[in-house]
Design a protein around this motif. Structure first.
Motif, PDB file in Angstrom:
ATOM      1  N   GLN A   1       0.847  -1.214   0.000  1.00 57.01           N
ATOM      2  CA  GLN A   1       0.000   0.000   0.000  1.00 57.01           C
ATOM      3  C   GLN A   1       0.871   1.249   0.000  1.00 57.01           C
ATOM      4  OE1 GLN A   1      -0.813  -2.398   2.603  1.00 57.01           O
ATOM      5  NE2 GLN A   1      -2.309  -3.361   1.255  1.00 57.01           N
ATOM      6  N   ASP A   2       1.951   1.213   0.784  1.00 57.04           N
ATOM      7  CA  ASP A   2       2.795   2.408   0.969  1.00 57.04           C
ATOM      8  C   ASP A   2       3.347   2.941  -0.350  1.00 57.04           C
ATOM      9  OD1 ASP A   2       2.351   1.568   3.502  1.00 57.04           O
ATOM     10  OD2 ASP A   2       4.446   1.096   3.979  1.00 57.04           O
ATOM     11  N   VAL A   3       3.696   2.035  -1.263  1.00 61.31           N
ATOM     12  CA  VAL A   3       4.372   2.495  -2.482  1.00 61.31           C
ATOM     13  C   VAL A   3       3.432   3.236  -3.427  1.00 61.31           C
ATOM     14  CG1 VAL A   3       6.110   0.666  -2.324  1.00 61.31           C
ATOM     15  CG2 VAL A   3       4.119   0.344  -3.811  1.00 61.31           C
ATOM     16  N   LEU A   4       2.128   3.221  -3.121  1.00 62.85           N
ATOM     17  CA  LEU A   4       1.184   4.013  -3.939  1.00 62.85           C
ATOM     18  C   LEU A   4       1.583   5.486  -3.962  1.00 62.85           C
ATOM     19  CD1 LEU A   4      -2.167   2.329  -2.898  1.00 62.85           C
ATOM     20  CD2 LEU A   4      -1.403   2.650  -5.264  1.00 62.85           C
ATOM     21  N   ASP A   5       2.270   5.946  -2.913  1.00 61.70           N
ATOM     22  CA  ASP A   5       2.717   7.345  -2.843  1.00 61.70           C
ATOM     23  C   ASP A   5       3.800   7.664  -3.868  1.00 61.70           C
ATOM     24  OD1 ASP A   5       1.059   7.891  -0.799  1.00 61.70           O
ATOM     25  OD2 ASP A   5       2.564   7.698   0.796  1.00 61.70           O
TER      26      ASP A   5
ATOM     27  N   VAL B   1       4.154   6.007  -7.023  1.00 60.40           N
ATOM     28  CA  VAL B   1       3.890   5.521  -8.387  1.00 60.40           C
ATOM     29  C   VAL B   1       2.544   6.040  -8.884  1.00 60.40           C
ATOM     30  CG1 VAL B   1       5.136   3.361  -7.907  1.00 60.40           C
ATOM     31  CG2 VAL B   1       2.642   3.417  -7.696  1.00 60.40           C
ATOM     32  N   GLU B   2       2.313   5.873 -10.178  1.00 65.64           N
ATOM     33  CA  GLU B   2       0.991   6.107 -10.747  1.00 65.64           C
ATOM     34  C   GLU B   2       0.379   4.712 -10.946  1.00 65.64           C
ATOM     35  OE1 GLU B   2      -0.378   9.145 -11.664  1.00 65.64           O
ATOM     36  OE2 GLU B   2      -2.198   8.011 -12.158  1.00 65.64           O
ATOM     37  N   PRO B   3      -0.623   4.327 -10.123  1.00 64.07           N
ATOM     38  CA  PRO B   3      -1.151   2.968 -10.268  1.00 64.07           C
ATOM     39  C   PRO B   3      -2.006   2.824 -11.518  1.00 64.07           C
ATOM     40  CG  PRO B   3      -2.404   4.176  -8.608  1.00 64.07           C
ATOM     41  CD  PRO B   3      -1.285   5.087  -9.046  1.00 64.07           C
ATOM     42  N   ASP B   4      -1.966   1.678 -12.157  1.00 61.34           N
ATOM     43  CA  ASP B   4      -2.885   1.443 -13.274  1.00 61.34           C
ATOM     44  C   ASP B   4      -4.285   1.250 -12.663  1.00 61.34           C
ATOM     45  OD1 ASP B   4      -3.136  -1.254 -12.456  1.00 61.34           O
ATOM     46  OD2 ASP B   4      -2.982  -2.009 -14.501  1.00 61.34           O
ATOM     47  N   PRO B   5      -5.344   1.262 -13.488  1.00 58.15           N
ATOM     48  CA  PRO B   5      -6.701   1.266 -12.919  1.00 58.15           C
ATOM     49  C   PRO B   5      -6.982   0.090 -11.974  1.00 58.15           C
ATOM     50  CG  PRO B   5      -6.786   1.842 -15.244  1.00 58.15           C
ATOM     51  CD  PRO B   5      -5.365   1.448 -14.959  1.00 58.15           C
TER      52      PRO B   5
ATOM     53  N   ILE C   1      -7.693  -1.886  -6.326  1.00 53.21           N
ATOM     54  CA  ILE C   1      -7.310  -2.802  -5.247  1.00 53.21           C
ATOM     55  C   ILE C   1      -6.668  -2.036  -4.096  1.00 53.21           C
ATOM     56  CG2 ILE C   1      -5.843  -4.796  -4.675  1.00 53.21           C
ATOM     57  CD1 ILE C   1      -6.154  -5.658  -7.641  1.00 53.21           C
ATOM     58  N   GLY C   2      -5.986  -0.945  -4.428  1.00 53.46           N
ATOM     59  CA  GLY C   2      -5.313  -0.163  -3.391  1.00 53.46           C
ATOM     60  C   GLY C   2      -4.009  -0.787  -2.968  1.00 53.46           C
ATOM     61  N   ALA C   3      -3.411  -1.574  -3.853  1.00 50.95           N
ATOM     62  CA  ALA C   3      -2.134  -2.235  -3.537  1.00 50.95           C
ATOM     63  C   ALA C   3      -1.365  -2.471  -4.830  1.00 50.95           C
ATOM     64  CB  ALA C   3      -2.390  -3.562  -2.829  1.00 50.95           C
ATOM     65  N   VAL C   4      -0.047  -2.302  -4.733  1.00 50.15           N
ATOM     66  CA  VAL C   4       0.842  -2.449  -5.886  1.00 50.15           C
ATOM     67  C   VAL C   4       1.886  -3.507  -5.549  1.00 50.15           C
ATOM     68  CG1 VAL C   4       2.792  -1.264  -7.014  1.00 50.15           C
ATOM     69  CG2 VAL C   4       0.571  -0.115  -6.830  1.00 50.15           C
TER      70      VAL C   4
ATOM     71  N   PRO D   1       6.822   6.387 -12.237  1.00 56.20           N
ATOM     72  CA  PRO D   1       6.768   4.948 -12.453  1.00 56.20           C
ATOM     73  C   PRO D   1       5.323   4.429 -12.377  1.00 56.20           C
ATOM     74  CG  PRO D   1       8.289   5.502 -10.665  1.00 56.20           C
ATOM     75  CD  PRO D   1       7.619   6.762 -11.064  1.00 56.20           C
ATOM     76  N   THR D   2       5.026   3.373 -13.120  1.00 51.82           N
ATOM     77  CA  THR D   2       3.676   2.799 -13.095  1.00 51.82           C
ATOM     78  C   THR D   2       3.612   1.650 -12.095  1.00 51.82           C
ATOM     79  OG1 THR D   2       3.516   3.302 -15.453  1.00 51.82           O
ATOM     80  CG2 THR D   2       1.835   1.842 -14.545  1.00 51.82           C
ATOM     81  N   GLY D   3       2.522   1.605 -11.318  1.00 49.68           N
ATOM     82  CA  GLY D   3       2.316   0.525 -10.356  1.00 49.68           C
ATOM     83  C   GLY D   3       1.245  -0.434 -10.841  1.00 49.68           C
TER      84      GLY D   3
END
Ligand code: ATR
Length: 273
Positions: free
Chosen positions: A66-70, A72-76, A81-84, A94-96
């Motif tokens: 969850q922390d790494v969401l800060d 990266v740009e998460p894909d949809p 999911i709220g997790a990378v 970077p893309t998550g």
């Protein structure tokens, strides 16, 4: 040389290095896969630092998903999911991705199992979230069963309300698994039950021969659930397939090449023995 890796805490026993490096070798890629163990509150910072160092890609495991969401740009799908668990540094930012979710679907597809109908996901933690969103994303109706009922109903609500998710979900406890499984096509164990003790999260009498049963537990590979499922005539898929396909999906995102699934599977399974 390209550099890929894994951040987690702890990461000591990970089988991702031999699995990915077997893939690089088979594809003739000049690449290495290494593990990093940042302090527990430094996941996002580690991802930013890796970008500065020219690292090409990172897998992310507990406790940093969850922390790494800060950073990266998460894909949809990862955003829903709220997790990378996979970061690709080929973009800025970077893309998550969440290849755990795709890994569930691809593990089933590898066994020619149709991604349709009804699935029962047991567990509503990180693995349960990934499985529920991954399947619902593909239009499967998902019933989430969890020891703590509130977590199952909350996750089901999130899945049902998520925009662009075709499938719907319900949430309940573990009491009436037979009724829940009666008309199900798929059963996924996304709890840790079966890892420490020879126990199953589902009573054997609730299983039937029209089910495909995937167990996320991979140590041991042959769990009580899978033994019971085989005895009931169900198709069984062990946890190494999920581990393999989250890695295969990451490999393909990073390298743009089709992953050598057999070589990666062989390396993974020889590490699990
Ligand atoms: P993970 O990221 O691997 O999913 P987690 O987030 O800690 O790990 O979630 C563990 C899951 O296993 C949860 O669904 C948990 O149920 P609760 O939400 O009720 O805690 C489930 N689990 C763990 N031990 C269990 C047990 N003995 N019986 C039933 N479910 C169990």
């Amino acid at each position: 040389m390209d550099v890929y890796g894994l951040i987690g805490n702890p990461v000591g026993h990970s089988l991702s290095p031999p699995m990915h490096e077997a893939g690089y070798e088979r594809c003739g890629l000049d690449a290495r896969y290494v593990t990093f163990e940042p302090a527990e509150d430094e996941g996002a910072q580690a991802v930013r630092s890796a970008a500065h160092l020219g690292v090409n890609g990172l897998n992310v495991t507990i406790p940093f998903k969850q922390d790494v969401l800060d950073a990266v740009e998460p894909d949809p799908l990862a955003a829903r999911i709220g997790a990378v668990n996979t970061v690709d540094f080929g973009t800025d930012p970077p893309t998550g991705y969440n290849t755990d979710a795709v890994g569930v679907v691809r593990a089933l597809e590898h066994h020619d199992i149709s991604i349709s109908g009804r699935a029962v996901v047991v567990g509503a933690g990180g693995a349960g979230r990934a499985a529920a969103f991954g399947l619902a994303d593909r239009g499967v109706a998902v019933d989430i069963a969890n020891r703590t009922v509130e977590k199952a109903t909350a996750l089901a609500e999130e899945v049902t309300e998520a925009e662009a998710v075709a499938g719907t979900a319900t949430g309940q406890g573990l009491e009436d698994m037979a009724a829940l499984l009666a008309d199900a096509d798929l059963l996924i164990n996304a709890t840790s039950v079966g890892m420490e003790e020879d126990r199953s999260p589902v009573p054997a009498e609730a299983l039937h021969g029209d089910l495909a049963v995937l167990d996320a537990v991979y140590a041991p590979l042959e769990t009580r659930l899978l033994r019971d499922a085989a005895a009931a005539g169900a198709e069984t898929i062990d946890g190494a397939w999920m581990l393999l396909y989250q890695g295969v999906e990451a490999f393909e995102r990073w390298t743009g090449e089709s992953a050598p699934v057999e070589a990666m599977n062989e390396a993974l399974r020889s590490g699990l023995e």
